[in-house]
Design a protein around this motif. Structure first.
Motif, PDB file in Angstrom:
ATOM      1  N   GLU A  88       0.853  -1.188   0.000  1.00 22.82           N
ATOM      2  CA  GLU A  88       0.000   0.000   0.000  1.00 22.82           C
ATOM      3  C   GLU A  88       0.888   1.237   0.000  1.00 22.82           C
ATOM      4  O   GLU A  88       2.064   1.170   0.262  1.00 22.82           O
ATOM      5  CB  GLU A  88      -0.962  -0.011   1.179  1.00 22.82           C
ATOM      6  CG  GLU A  88      -0.330  -0.055   2.536  1.00 22.82           C
ATOM      7  CD  GLU A  88      -1.380  -0.117   3.646  1.00 22.82           C
ATOM      8  OE1 GLU A  88      -2.514   0.314   3.423  1.00 22.82           O
ATOM      9  OE2 GLU A  88      -1.046  -0.597   4.734  1.00 22.82           O
ATOM     10  N   ARG A  89       0.252   2.366  -0.306  1.00 20.35           N
ATOM     11  CA  ARG A  89       0.948   3.658  -0.420  1.00 20.35           C
ATOM     12  C   ARG A  89       2.111   3.566  -1.407  1.00 20.35           C
ATOM     13  O   ARG A  89       3.166   4.126  -1.192  1.00 20.35           O
ATOM     14  CB  ARG A  89       1.454   4.139   0.942  1.00 20.35           C
ATOM     15  CG  ARG A  89       0.344   4.406   1.935  1.00 20.35           C
ATOM     16  CD  ARG A  89       0.894   4.976   3.224  1.00 20.35           C
ATOM     17  NE  ARG A  89       1.709   4.018   3.940  1.00 20.35           N
ATOM     18  CZ  ARG A  89       1.228   3.097   4.772  1.00 20.35           C
ATOM     19  NH1 ARG A  89      -0.061   3.043   5.001  1.00 20.35           N
ATOM     20  NH2 ARG A  89       2.021   2.255   5.383  1.00 20.35           N
ATOM     21  N   GLU A  90       1.924   2.831  -2.480  1.00 21.18           N
ATOM     22  CA  GLU A  90       2.988   2.707  -3.482  1.00 21.18           C
ATOM     23  C   GLU A  90       2.601   3.472  -4.745  1.00 21.18           C
ATOM     24  O   GLU A  90       1.431   3.479  -5.138  1.00 21.18           O
ATOM     25  CB  GLU A  90       3.211   1.236  -3.847  1.00 21.18           C
ATOM     26  CG  GLU A  90       3.782   0.399  -2.708  1.00 21.18           C
ATOM     27  CD  GLU A  90       5.239   0.710  -2.409  1.00 21.18           C
ATOM     28  OE1 GLU A  90       5.887   1.398  -3.209  1.00 21.18           O
ATOM     29  OE2 GLU A  90       5.722   0.259  -1.350  1.00 21.18           O
ATOM     30  N   TYR A  91       3.577   4.086  -5.363  1.00 20.47           N
ATOM     31  CA  TYR A  91       3.362   4.839  -6.594  1.00 20.47           C
ATOM     32  C   TYR A  91       4.016   4.097  -7.754  1.00 20.47           C
ATOM     33  O   TYR A  91       4.973   3.354  -7.563  1.00 20.47           O
ATOM     34  CB  TYR A  91       3.972   6.234  -6.474  1.00 20.47           C
ATOM     35  CG  TYR A  91       3.205   7.145  -5.548  1.00 20.47           C
ATOM     36  CD1 TYR A  91       2.287   8.060  -6.050  1.00 20.47           C
ATOM     37  CD2 TYR A  91       3.385   7.068  -4.172  1.00 20.47           C
ATOM     38  CE1 TYR A  91       1.569   8.885  -5.199  1.00 20.47           C
ATOM     39  CE2 TYR A  91       2.666   7.880  -3.311  1.00 20.47           C
ATOM     40  CZ  TYR A  91       1.764   8.796  -3.834  1.00 20.47           C
ATOM     41  OH  TYR A  91       1.054   9.600  -2.982  1.00 20.47           O
ATOM     42  N   SER A 124       6.528   1.362 -14.579  1.00 15.69           N
ATOM     43  CA  SER A 124       7.794   1.295 -13.847  1.00 15.69           C
ATOM     44  C   SER A 124       7.857   0.102 -12.907  1.00 15.69           C
ATOM     45  O   SER A 124       8.940  -0.374 -12.592  1.00 15.69           O
ATOM     46  CB  SER A 124       7.998   2.586 -13.058  1.00 15.69           C
ATOM     47  OG  SER A 124       6.953   2.735 -12.116  1.00 15.69           O
ATOM     48  N   THR A 125       6.718  -0.356 -12.430  1.00 14.82           N
ATOM     49  CA  THR A 125       6.719  -1.502 -11.517  1.00 14.82           C
ATOM     50  C   THR A 125       5.617  -2.480 -11.922  1.00 14.82           C
ATOM     51  O   THR A 125       4.776  -2.161 -12.760  1.00 14.82           O
ATOM     52  CB  THR A 125       6.470  -1.094 -10.050  1.00 14.82           C
ATOM     53  OG1 THR A 125       5.064  -0.893  -9.862  1.00 14.82           O
ATOM     54  CG2 THR A 125       7.199   0.170  -9.673  1.00 14.82           C
ATOM     55  N   VAL A 127       3.349  -3.472  -9.803  1.00 11.37           N
ATOM     56  CA  VAL A 127       2.420  -3.445  -8.666  1.00 11.37           C
ATOM     57  C   VAL A 127       0.993  -3.820  -9.082  1.00 11.37           C
ATOM     58  O   VAL A 127       0.236  -4.393  -8.304  1.00 11.37           O
ATOM     59  CB  VAL A 127       2.486  -2.064  -7.959  1.00 11.37           C
ATOM     60  CG1 VAL A 127       1.966  -0.952  -8.837  1.00 11.37           C
ATOM     61  CG2 VAL A 127       1.746  -2.098  -6.642  1.00 11.37           C
TER      62      VAL A 127
ATOM     63  N   ASP B  21      13.583   0.986  -9.681  1.00 13.49           N
ATOM     64  CA  ASP B  21      12.151   0.673  -9.699  1.00 13.49           C
ATOM     65  C   ASP B  21      11.893  -0.641  -8.967  1.00 13.49           C
ATOM     66  O   ASP B  21      12.548  -1.644  -9.234  1.00 13.49           O
ATOM     67  CB  ASP B  21      11.637   0.563 -11.130  1.00 13.49           C
ATOM     68  CG  ASP B  21      11.544   1.924 -11.788  1.00 13.49           C
ATOM     69  OD1 ASP B  21      11.418   2.917 -11.057  1.00 13.49           O
ATOM     70  OD2 ASP B  21      11.604   1.989 -13.028  1.00 13.49           O
ATOM     71  N   PRO B  22      10.935  -0.645  -8.068  1.00 19.28           N
ATOM     72  CA  PRO B  22      10.692  -1.868  -7.309  1.00 19.28           C
ATOM     73  C   PRO B  22       9.943  -2.938  -8.086  1.00 19.28           C
ATOM     74  O   PRO B  22       9.215  -2.645  -9.032  1.00 19.28           O
ATOM     75  CB  PRO B  22       9.859  -1.378  -6.129  1.00 19.28           C
ATOM     76  CG  PRO B  22       9.202  -0.142  -6.599  1.00 19.28           C
ATOM     77  CD  PRO B  22      10.088   0.463  -7.645  1.00 19.28           C
ATOM     78  N   TYR B  24       7.439  -6.285  -7.163  1.00 19.06           N
ATOM     79  CA  TYR B  24       6.658  -6.851  -6.065  1.00 19.06           C
ATOM     80  C   TYR B  24       6.495  -8.350  -6.283  1.00 19.06           C
ATOM     81  O   TYR B  24       5.989  -8.770  -7.325  1.00 19.06           O
ATOM     82  CB  TYR B  24       5.300  -6.179  -5.961  1.00 19.06           C
ATOM     83  CG  TYR B  24       5.419  -4.695  -5.687  1.00 19.06           C
ATOM     84  CD1 TYR B  24       5.488  -4.223  -4.384  1.00 19.06           C
ATOM     85  CD2 TYR B  24       5.534  -3.787  -6.728  1.00 19.06           C
ATOM     86  CE1 TYR B  24       5.645  -2.874  -4.129  1.00 19.06           C
ATOM     87  CE2 TYR B  24       5.690  -2.435  -6.489  1.00 19.06           C
ATOM     88  CZ  TYR B  24       5.745  -1.981  -5.186  1.00 19.06           C
ATOM     89  OH  TYR B  24       5.911  -0.648  -4.933  1.00 19.06           O
ATOM     90  N   GLU B  85       6.328  -6.049   3.020  1.00 17.89           N
ATOM     91  CA  GLU B  85       5.117  -5.360   3.467  1.00 17.89           C
ATOM     92  C   GLU B  85       4.097  -6.401   3.895  1.00 17.89           C
ATOM     93  O   GLU B  85       3.972  -7.449   3.271  1.00 17.89           O
ATOM     94  CB  GLU B  85       4.562  -4.494   2.333  1.00 17.89           C
ATOM     95  CG  GLU B  85       5.558  -3.455   1.865  1.00 17.89           C
ATOM     96  CD  GLU B  85       4.943  -2.415   0.958  1.00 17.89           C
ATOM     97  OE1 GLU B  85       3.732  -2.175   1.044  1.00 17.89           O
ATOM     98  OE2 GLU B  85       5.687  -1.853   0.137  1.00 17.89           O
TER      99      GLU B  85
END
Lengths: 189, 256
Positions: A88-91, A124-125, A127, B21-22, B24, B85
């Motif tokens: 959470e709170r990820e951009y 970029s990710t 997510v 850049d991450p 997940y 997380e």
């Protein structure tokens, strides 16, 4: 009597005639560069899991004719992911690179324009993989974009200010559509 | 105009591959405990999907090992920045407590706290590498948190200090090593912290006093490009198969 009738007919025709389109304000034509700032939001499945965010673009191109320009664009959109936590709170960012064409219709100091382009978007990710917007290993999509706006030619013939909007389809991101608007400054050499 | 084309191409290619850049890594399932009553615990294990080592990487590693006079691991501390997380959901109607205890392994050794208990009546079990602190979770609510990158890095370094430097387990775990620039290896020589081992496996133990569910995600910033693009969906043949041993400390020497 005939002369009187002709004069009356001419006067009537003049009065009924549509107002003439104002002459376009003098402006440079040729190579241009444009910088824009705005906001973008995703709609569809991806939009459900992303907040609207700021966007920034750089465009360079060439006015082939006074009404047609072709060019390229690099852009970035920033969004906050709203996937079920964690995380959470990820951009994340959407990077944009497209080739574009633009048709302008000048009306005095203003110009209406319509543009469209094809290129690539990349995230970029990963997510959004959690909510199946991205497939495993997938981070890029072809991008089809179209939009329009209005541009104001400043007294300085090199500079113009504009307001534009766009919608772009990114099929590989679960058919996500990016919508956005921008305020920009264009410099034509 | 012509000069802009290669610049655009370069920016386009470089942008999505930004090193910071991450990524997940989502485990296939969360950990649910207490469904049939209180006091249960459960453990899940997740190994980072690291690509197999290339010939070039192996050569560079051998060269570095030769220079340091000490074995250099494939996945090093400075290669990855990892954070974990988590979210705990208390699905019961009673307030409860939960504990997340994270241990793990680098390429060579796994940390197993029970291995440090030689005499159950005398020896205290050391704490986990991360966590181990009770978390209050009200009924029908969710609590979330994160084990930060610096905490996971510290945990990796603690495991190296325990296994390679022979440091006392309590000292290694309870003293912060943030300022440490090198550790002492088995042969007595110094090894820069950046080339010590990163954690590559996480053993996540979850216990709760009520019916709760732990969801977690491992966030990795991969500075060397060694995490497989397909993550946990990658074919096994394209992933490094680590086989760390449970670290067994030397038994205490009896006082004469």
């Amino acid at each position: 009597m005939i002369r009187l009738r002709l004069a009356f007919a001419a006067a009537l025709a003049g009065a009924l005639c549509l107002p003439q389109v104002a002459a376009a304000r003098p402006s440079s034509s040729g190579v241009y560069a444009e910088a824009g700032l705005g906001a973008a939001a995703l709609v569809g499945n991806a939009g459900q899991y992303s907040q609207a965010g700021f966007s920034a673009d750089l465009r360079v191109g060439y006015d082939v004719f006074s009404w047609l320009a072709i060019g390229g664009r690099l852009g970035i959109q920033n969004h906050r992911a709203r996937v079920p936590p964690p995380p959470e709170r990820e951009y994340y960012q959407v990077y944009v690179a497209t080739a574009e064409a633009r048709i302008s219709i000048p009306i005095g100091a203003l110009a209406l324009f319509f543009d469209g382009g094809v290129g690539m978007s990349a995230m970029s990710t990963n997510v959004l993989a959690k909510v199946d917007v991205l497939d495993p290993g997938e981070r890029a999509s072809i991008r089809f974009a179209g939009g329009g706006g209005i541009e104001y030619q400043l007294q300085n013939r090199h500079l113009a200010l504009g307001l534009g909007g766009e919608a772009a389809l990114m099929p590989a991101f679960a058919g996500a559509v990016s919508t956005g608007g921008r305020l920009y400054l264009r410099y034509t050499y | 105009m012509a000069g802009a084309v290669p610049v655009l191409a370069l920016l386009l290619c470089a942008a999505p591959a930004c090193n910071g850049d991450p990524i997940y890594i989502q485990p296939p399932a969360g950990i649910e405990v207490g469904e049939d009553g209180a006091g249960e615990d459960a453990t899940a294990q997740l190994t980072l999907p690291i690509e197999t080592e290339t010939q070039r990487d192996a050569e560079l590693r051998a060269e570095l090992s030769g220079r340091l006079g000490e074995a250099v691991p494939y996945v090093r501390l400075d290669d990855l920045a990892v954070s974990i997380e988590w979210t705990i959901k208390n699905v019961s109607g009673e307030d409860g407590q939960a504990v997340i205890a994270i241990n793990g392994a680098n390429e060579r050794y796994a940390y197993v706290p029970e291995a440090f208990v030689f005499d159950p009546e005398e020896d205290e079990e050391p704490p986990p590498l991360l966590g181990g602190i009770p978390i209050a979770v009200p009924a029908q609510s969710t609590v979330s948190g994160v084990f930060r990158e610096d905490q996971v890095r510290e945990a990796a370094l603690d495991l190296e200090l325990i296994t390679r430097s022979g440091e006392n387990v309590f000292q290694a775990l309870l003293v912060e090593d943030e300022e440490l620039s090198e550790i002492t290896a088995e042969n007595g020589g110094p090894v820069p912290v950046g080339v010590t081992s990163s954690l590559v496996r996480f053993d996540i133990d979850f216990s709760a006093t009520e019916h709760m569910v732990l969801e977690y995600a491992i966030r990795v910033r991969d500075f060397r490009g060694i995490v497989h693009d397909l993550l946990l969906d990658a074919p096994a043949g394209e992933l490094s198969q680590f086989a760390p041993m449970d670290f067994a400390p030397p038994p205490p020497v009896d006082e004469p």
